[in-house]
Design a protein around this motif. Structure first.
Motif, mmCIF file in Angstrom:
data_model
loop_
_atom_site.group_PDB
_atom_site.id
_atom_site.type_symbol
_atom_site.label_atom_id
_atom_site.label_comp_id
_atom_site.label_asym_id
_atom_site.label_seq_id
_atom_site.Cartn_x
_atom_site.Cartn_y
_atom_site.Cartn_z
ATOM 1 N N SER A 144 0.711 -1.064 -0.048
ATOM 2 C CA SER A 144 0.067 -0.039 0.092
ATOM 3 C C SER A 144 0.955 1.179 0.093
ATOM 4 O O SER A 144 0.632 2.368 -0.661
ATOM 5 C CB SER A 144 -0.973 0.142 1.226
ATOM 6 O OG SER A 144 -0.176 0.148 2.487
ATOM 7 N N GLU A 155 2.156 1.737 -3.258
ATOM 8 C CA GLU A 155 1.203 2.080 -4.221
ATOM 9 C C GLU A 155 1.082 3.774 -4.055
ATOM 10 O O GLU A 155 0.707 4.405 -5.218
ATOM 11 C CB GLU A 155 -0.232 1.735 -3.833
ATOM 12 C CG GLU A 155 -1.390 1.879 -4.810
ATOM 13 C CD GLU A 155 -0.903 1.181 -6.041
ATOM 14 O OE1 GLU A 155 -1.802 1.877 -7.115
ATOM 15 O OE2 GLU A 155 -0.489 0.550 -6.447
ATOM 16 N N GLN A 182 0.114 5.929 5.959
ATOM 17 C CA GLN A 182 -1.398 6.189 5.419
ATOM 18 C C GLN A 182 -1.851 7.400 6.390
ATOM 19 O O GLN A 182 -2.627 8.181 5.837
ATOM 20 C CB GLN A 182 -1.765 5.000 6.091
ATOM 21 C CG GLN A 182 -1.636 3.666 5.387
ATOM 22 C CD GLN A 182 -1.805 3.802 3.829
ATOM 23 O OE1 GLN A 182 -2.669 4.095 3.223
ATOM 24 N NE2 GLN A 182 -0.663 3.415 3.022
ATOM 25 N N ARG A 234 -1.904 -4.368 2.440
ATOM 26 C CA ARG A 234 -2.870 -3.233 2.332
ATOM 27 C C ARG A 234 -3.437 -2.615 3.681
ATOM 28 O O ARG A 234 -3.718 -1.627 3.862
ATOM 29 C CB ARG A 234 -3.922 -3.564 1.440
ATOM 30 C CG ARG A 234 -3.269 -3.690 -0.007
ATOM 31 C CD ARG A 234 -4.296 -3.782 -1.175
ATOM 32 N NE ARG A 234 -3.936 -4.014 -2.218
ATOM 33 C CZ ARG A 234 -4.392 -4.537 -3.464
ATOM 34 N NH1 ARG A 234 -5.455 -5.205 -3.192
ATOM 35 N NH2 ARG A 234 -3.854 -4.605 -4.687
ATOM 36 N N PRO A 273 -6.487 1.078 3.463
ATOM 37 C CA PRO A 273 -5.413 1.921 2.493
ATOM 38 C C PRO A 273 -5.767 3.118 2.033
ATOM 39 O O PRO A 273 -6.889 3.202 1.653
ATOM 40 C CB PRO A 273 -5.158 0.654 1.459
ATOM 41 C CG PRO A 273 -6.428 -0.081 1.369
ATOM 42 C CD PRO A 273 -7.204 -0.109 2.744
ATOM 43 N N HIS A 330 -5.423 6.508 -0.409
ATOM 44 C CA HIS A 330 -4.726 6.866 -1.625
ATOM 45 C C HIS A 330 -4.706 8.182 -2.015
ATOM 46 O O HIS A 330 -5.679 9.285 -1.587
ATOM 47 C CB HIS A 330 -5.971 6.486 -2.796
ATOM 48 C CG HIS A 330 -6.024 4.958 -2.809
ATOM 49 N ND1 HIS A 330 -4.932 4.118 -3.341
ATOM 50 C CD2 HIS A 330 -6.860 3.955 -2.096
ATOM 51 C CE1 HIS A 330 -5.404 2.769 -3.344
ATOM 52 N NE2 HIS A 330 -6.512 2.875 -2.553
#
Length: 426
Positions: free
Chosen positions: A61, A64, A317, A404, A408, A410
């Motif tokens: 994650s 990502e 995160q 993840r 998670p 973004h």
């Protein structure tokens, strides 16, 4: 960022956001805010990042997040290793409980990278934005207040005092956060029965397959592959380091080899106690992550156990969620406390879920003399067949959980931006 001096020799800065702590949480948040056009000052108490961190895993994650930022292809060559499965050896049985390949996509692996290299990478990338200001060797020592709200940070540097006035102060200064303490934010502890001894060991002439941990003879030894050596660890009972030292170094080497016999040819390199570092394992979280003008993220908000290696992942995160929720307000001035509370609401639930799982794991399984000590060295054929049938399901679920996490994050509007100048080079 406005820079001015004061009559007593204290340097004074003015910025939108002051972040105390240049770890993964603080550096990623600083990058994201500067990328969005917010002026930000990051204070890091050390003069460089070259310290022996134990958290060197970058989870899918987090990879990502870098991919969303257009940085993945620059980061990837810096990784020491790409781990697609996690193996554990329990009383001679090799099992693979995690298969990151089941996640799919270009980031379906665990990256291994010294944390100092990761932080240097983020600093180089963030330095290309005019609003990013990293002040090394600046230790946050106190808070500045204005009519009951936090209005900045007081810091100590080699050149003298430093005051940073800011619309928002973010404490990312670790599990023993000075700023959290000064703001009067209480911490709720979740007792865990272990501590960890960390030490380096060279690799033997014949290396086994990459293996996260060996459990045998009532012991658990970690073997994290750092390329030319293992970052090794051994679980001990909470508060048991004094007893371990009293038993002597030969006994410690004997315990290591009892769990991981293949280390027998190299464990002799462990000679002095200054080669052994104690990690006092904590699992805790602040009951309140915000005050007017102030927010906690990362370890300052919640200390994680080493279980699953998710500390960096949770910190990143937090940073992404904070940037997503705070950027718009920070462009214009102070952030309403209701917006700061929204960061806690978003990140607290996945944090509590992961901490609960870590505490359960330590109390029931991953502890010295835990249930793994009773695992037989051979199983009846029906048990072996059942284990093989269940393995793909376990691997997929564990990859999702470890890789993840429970929520998670973004990057909002993640469109790669053009950066110019020497900072582009990695």
């Amino acid at each position: 960022m406005a820079d001015r001096g004061s009559g007593d020799g204290t340097r004074a800065l003015r910025t939108r956001c002051c972040i105390a702590g240049g770890g993964p949480a603080g550096m990623v948040l600083g990058y994201l805010l500067a990328r969005a056009g917010v002026d930000v000052v990051v204070l890091e108490k050390h003069t460089d990042f070259l310290r022996d961190f134990r958290g060197d895993t970058i989870h899918p994650s987090t990879l990502e997040v870098f991919r969303e930022l257009g940085l993945f292809e620059q980061l990837r060559p810096l990784l020491q290793n790409e781990v697609r499965t996690l193996d554990v050896v329990v009383n001679g049985h090799r099992v693979t409980p995690v298969d990151f390949a089941t996640l799919g996509g270009p980031c379906a692996f665990l990256g291994l990278m010294p944390q100092w290299d990761l932080l240097d990478f983020i600093a180089r990338q963030a330095g290309a934005f005019p609003g990013f200001h990293l002040v090394m060797g600046a230790e946050a020592t106190g808070l500045l207040w204005d009519r009951g709200a936090v209005s900045g940070v007081r810091a100590r540097t080699a050149e003298g005092g430093l005051e940073v006035r800011a619309d928002l102060t973010v404490a990312a200064d670790g599990r023993s956060s000075t700023l959290r303490h000064q703001a009067g934010m209480p911490v709720r502890e979740s007792g865990v029965p272990i501590d960890v001894l960390w030490f380096r060991l060279p690799k033997p002439a014949v290396e086994p397959p990459p293996t996260l941990a060996y459990l045998d003879a009532g012991e658990m030894v970690l073997t994290i592959d750092r390329g030319s050596y293992y970052q090794s660890g051994m679980l001990i009972p909470k508060g048991g380091f004094t007893r371990v030292r009293a038993e002597g170094m030969p006994r410690l080497r004997e315990r290591v080899v009892g769990a991981a016999p293949f280390l027998g040819e190299v464990v002799g390199e462990l000679r002095e106690w200054d080669q052994v570092k104690l990690l006092t394992v904590q699992v805790n979280r602040a009951t309140r992550w915000h005050r007017p003008g102030m927010l906690l993220i990362g370890d300052a908000a919640h200390a994680m156990s080493p279980a699953f290696g998710v500390g960096i992942n949770l910190a990143v995160q937090d940073a992404v969620a904070a940037a997503n929720l705070l950027t718009r307000a920070l462009r214009h001035g102070p952030v309403p406390e209701a917006t700061l509370a929204a960061v806690q609401r978003r990140r607290e639930r996945p944090t509590v879920a992961m901490q609960s799982l870590q505490v359960l794991l330590h109390r029931q399984v991953v502890r010295p003399g835990g249930p793994a000590a009773g695992v037989p060295r051979s199983f009846p054929r029906p048990v072996r067949l059942l284990g093989r049938a269940a393995q793909p399901i376990v691997q997929r679920l564990a990859a999702r959980l470890v890789g993840r996490g429970f929520r998670p994050e973004h990057v909002a509007g993640a469109v790669p931006v053009r950066r110019t100048g020497a900072h582009d080079r990695t």
